[in-house]
Motif scaffolding. Structure first.
Motif, PDB file in Angstrom:
ATOM      1  N   VAL A 175     -20.452  19.653   7.096  1.00 34.18           N
ATOM      2  CA  VAL A 175     -19.282  19.297   8.060  1.00 34.18           C
ATOM      3  C   VAL A 175     -19.806  17.950   8.514  1.00 34.18           C
ATOM      4  O   VAL A 175     -20.872  17.651   9.232  1.00 34.18           O
ATOM      5  N   LEU A 176     -18.856  17.134   8.898  1.00 36.81           N
ATOM      6  CA  LEU A 176     -18.902  15.911   9.222  1.00 36.81           C
ATOM      7  C   LEU A 176     -17.979  15.793  10.665  1.00 36.81           C
ATOM      8  O   LEU A 176     -16.942  16.078  10.688  1.00 36.81           O
ATOM      9  N   VAL A 177     -18.819  15.356  12.099  1.00 37.91           N
ATOM     10  CA  VAL A 177     -17.689  15.818  13.262  1.00 37.91           C
ATOM     11  C   VAL A 177     -17.838  14.097  13.878  1.00 37.91           C
ATOM     12  O   VAL A 177     -18.980  13.557  13.968  1.00 37.91           O
ATOM     13  N   SER A 178     -16.959  13.901  14.529  1.00 38.19           N
ATOM     14  CA  SER A 178     -17.007  12.758  15.413  1.00 38.19           C
ATOM     15  C   SER A 178     -17.438  12.620  16.614  1.00 38.19           C
ATOM     16  O   SER A 178     -17.684  11.683  17.245  1.00 38.19           O
ATOM     17  N   SER A 179     -18.050  13.773  17.001  1.00 31.34           N
ATOM     18  CA  SER A 179     -18.646  14.038  18.413  1.00 31.34           C
ATOM     19  C   SER A 179     -20.252  14.207  18.170  1.00 31.34           C
ATOM     20  O   SER A 179     -20.698  13.818  17.541  1.00 31.34           O
ATOM     21  N   ARG A 180     -20.633  14.564  19.543  1.00 31.03           N
ATOM     22  CA  ARG A 180     -22.015  14.924  19.489  1.00 31.03           C
ATOM     23  C   ARG A 180     -22.363  15.953  18.888  1.00 31.03           C
ATOM     24  O   ARG A 180     -21.392  16.873  18.811  1.00 31.03           O
ATOM     25  N   ALA A 181     -23.442  16.531  18.540  1.00 32.99           N
ATOM     26  CA  ALA A 181     -23.947  17.836  18.086  1.00 32.99           C
ATOM     27  C   ALA A 181     -24.436  18.592  19.185  1.00 32.99           C
ATOM     28  O   ALA A 181     -25.802  18.818  19.519  1.00 32.99           O
ATOM     29  N   SER A 182     -23.487  19.466  19.746  1.00 36.53           N
ATOM     30  CA  SER A 182     -23.989  20.337  20.911  1.00 36.53           C
ATOM     31  C   SER A 182     -24.299  21.609  20.440  1.00 36.53           C
ATOM     32  O   SER A 182     -24.194  21.899  19.152  1.00 36.53           O
ATOM     33  N   TYR A 183     -24.945  22.397  21.193  1.00 31.08           N
ATOM     34  CA  TYR A 183     -25.454  23.749  20.369  1.00 31.08           C
ATOM     35  C   TYR A 183     -24.396  24.619  20.146  1.00 31.08           C
ATOM     36  O   TYR A 183     -24.347  25.272  19.018  1.00 31.08           O
ATOM     37  N   LEU A 216     -24.680  19.937   9.464  1.00 32.91           N
ATOM     38  CA  LEU A 216     -23.912  19.472  10.184  1.00 32.91           C
ATOM     39  C   LEU A 216     -24.370  18.149  10.250  1.00 32.91           C
ATOM     40  O   LEU A 216     -25.583  18.025  10.761  1.00 32.91           O
ATOM     41  N   VAL A 217     -23.363  17.190  10.259  1.00 27.38           N
ATOM     42  CA  VAL A 217     -23.564  15.781  10.216  1.00 27.38           C
ATOM     43  C   VAL A 217     -22.898  15.397  11.438  1.00 27.38           C
ATOM     44  O   VAL A 217     -21.623  15.652  11.747  1.00 27.38           O
ATOM     45  N   ALA A 218     -23.262  14.755  12.692  1.00 23.33           N
ATOM     46  CA  ALA A 218     -22.682  14.236  13.973  1.00 23.33           C
ATOM     47  C   ALA A 218     -22.908  12.809  14.130  1.00 23.33           C
ATOM     48  O   ALA A 218     -23.692  12.134  13.688  1.00 23.33           O
ATOM     49  N   LEU A 219     -21.426  12.203  14.337  1.00 21.42           N
ATOM     50  CA  LEU A 219     -21.656  10.595  14.774  1.00 21.42           C
ATOM     51  C   LEU A 219     -22.386  10.447  15.911  1.00 21.42           C
ATOM     52  O   LEU A 219     -23.391   9.272  15.934  1.00 21.42           O
ATOM     53  N   SER A 220     -22.567  11.158  16.879  1.00 18.35           N
ATOM     54  CA  SER A 220     -23.207  11.127  17.961  1.00 18.35           C
ATOM     55  C   SER A 220     -24.551  11.774  18.408  1.00 18.35           C
ATOM     56  O   SER A 220     -24.875  12.325  17.038  1.00 18.35           O
ATOM     57  N   ALA A 221     -25.093  11.739  19.633  1.00 26.30           N
ATOM     58  CA  ALA A 221     -26.396  12.354  19.515  1.00 26.30           C
ATOM     59  C   ALA A 221     -26.487  13.954  19.613  1.00 26.30           C
ATOM     60  O   ALA A 221     -25.233  14.542  19.634  1.00 26.30           O
ATOM     61  N   ALA A 226     -13.165  16.895  12.797  1.00 25.15           N
ATOM     62  CA  ALA A 226     -14.045  17.511  11.964  1.00 25.15           C
ATOM     63  C   ALA A 226     -13.965  17.504  10.499  1.00 25.15           C
ATOM     64  O   ALA A 226     -12.489  17.783  10.194  1.00 25.15           O
ATOM     65  N   ALA A 227     -14.626  17.197   9.443  1.00 26.49           N
ATOM     66  CA  ALA A 227     -14.304  17.202   8.169  1.00 26.49           C
ATOM     67  C   ALA A 227     -15.188  17.901   7.500  1.00 26.49           C
ATOM     68  O   ALA A 227     -16.419  17.782   7.630  1.00 26.49           O
ATOM     69  N   TRP A 228     -14.867  18.549   6.335  1.00 27.44           N
ATOM     70  CA  TRP A 228     -15.754  19.266   5.341  1.00 27.44           C
ATOM     71  C   TRP A 228     -15.735  18.138   4.026  1.00 27.44           C
ATOM     72  O   TRP A 228     -14.675  17.629   3.605  1.00 27.44           O
ATOM     73  N   CYS A 229     -17.147  17.705   3.753  1.00 26.47           N
ATOM     74  CA  CYS A 229     -17.194  16.704   2.753  1.00 26.47           C
ATOM     75  C   CYS A 229     -18.069  17.641   1.737  1.00 26.47           C
ATOM     76  O   CYS A 229     -18.827  18.475   1.941  1.00 26.47           O
ATOM     77  N   ASP A 230     -17.858  17.131   0.298  1.00 25.58           N
ATOM     78  CA  ASP A 230     -18.553  17.827  -0.511  1.00 25.58           C
ATOM     79  C   ASP A 230     -19.888  17.132  -0.856  1.00 25.58           C
ATOM     80  O   ASP A 230     -20.149  16.254   0.090  1.00 25.58           O
ATOM     81  N   SER A 231     -20.436  17.679  -1.916  1.00 25.64           N
ATOM     82  CA  SER A 231     -22.074  17.107  -1.920  1.00 25.64           C
ATOM     83  C   SER A 231     -22.154  15.732  -2.208  1.00 25.64           C
ATOM     84  O   SER A 231     -23.341  15.170  -1.714  1.00 25.64           O
TER      85      SER A 231
END
Length: 291
Positions: free
Chosen positions: A223-231, A245-250, A180-185
């Motif tokens: 936030v950028l995560v390498s996983s799916r975006a679960s609830y 929230l930005v997710a690599l998966s579904a 999980a990463a925090w990215c600036d604008s």
């Protein structure tokens, strides 16, 4: 005898205290693929029971990577609603024993009273978010509203994606961890954390950002995560005011519904050259469009 480690002051990503278990183990394996198996070495991610203890009261046991436990404890405490602010965590100590690790925290009295009122004991598996829940009413708590923020442009999302692997040292070694990463604008990665559990990685990131930046931890970025975006990932982000929230998966359908309730931007299937916006908190700004 248990071994104690302060762990105060934080550690760099993937760092392990000398008194704590290593996050990666080298094991002898048998490699198949030819006429006969051949011996080899494999790097395997460690998974340790981590007990979270508040003023002597045990609240939860999570399976986690034994790194950045101060970040994990603070992030978990915030996203679980035990703490309302980082300043309510007065002290923290990591205790290692043969059975696992205990993170022993000293928190404000009003937080402890709230914890005792809703106390639950559970063993949190890396893919489980409902262990210990006793009723359907408890299964999906109300999601917090976030302050709307500009939706990140394609350039920002692609920049974060392009550099995420550089912050995944444990994944590079083992192939078994999430990030999980925090990215600036503009998509530059400010901070990243890894763990065998996607929820844990996000909690670690949240804790690290709060320790470093306080009230400004989640302003102007995503936030950028390498996983799916679960609830659960949406809930955790919303609980600390993360607007995107930005997710690599579904994503799941429930995650999308909760993002709408929270007023949060939810982006998923973020891949090189494309991503899908499932909900936006507000129209894109001209600056974001031309990033």
């Amino acid at each position: 005898m248990p071994q104690r480690s302060s762990n105060l002051g934080g550690q760099p990503p993937g760092a392990a205290d000398s008194s704590l278990p290593l996050p990666v183990r080298e094991l002898v394996v048998e490699v198949q693929g030819g006429v006969a198996g051949t011996p080899g070495l494999d790097s395997v991610a460690e998974e340790i029971p981590v007990a979270l203890v508040y003023n002597g009261v045990s609240y939860a046991v999570m399976m986690a990577s034994p790194t950045n436990l101060e970040d994990f404890a603070l992030g978990f405490s915030m996203t679980e609603g035990i703490l309302n602010g980082a300043d309510q965590l007065f002290d923290l100590e990591v205790v290692a024993s043969e059975l696992g690790l205990s993170v022993e925290m000293h928190i404000a009295g009003e937080c402890l009273a709230r914890l005792k009122a809703r106390r639950r004991n559970f063993a949190g598996r890396t893919g489980c978010g409902l262990c210990g829940v006793e009723s359907l009413e408890q299964a999906i708590p109300a999601v917090a509203r976030v302050t709307p923020a500009p939706v990140p442009g394609d350039g920002a999302v692609q920049r974060g994606l392009a550099h995420l692997r550089e912050h995944q040292q444990l994944q590079e070694q083992t192939g078994a961890t999430h990030a999980a990463a925090w990215c600036d604008s503009r998509g530059h990665i400010v901070c990243a954390r890894e763990d065998v559990g996607r929820h844990n990685a996000l909690d670690k990131l949240i804790g690290a950002q709060l320790q470093s930046f306080g009230d400004d931890a989640f302003r102007d970025g995503f936030v950028l995560v390498s996983s799916r975006a679960s609830y659960e990932m949406v809930q955790k982000c919303a609980s600390v005011g993360i607007a995107c929230l930005v997710a690599l998966s579904a994503p799941t359908a429930l995650a999308i519904r909760l993002a709408r309730q929270a007023g949060m931007t939810l982006i998923a299937f973020a891949r090189p050259g494309r991503h899908v916006i499932y909900h936006r908190s507000e129209p894109q700004t001209e600056e974001a469009n031309h990033d």
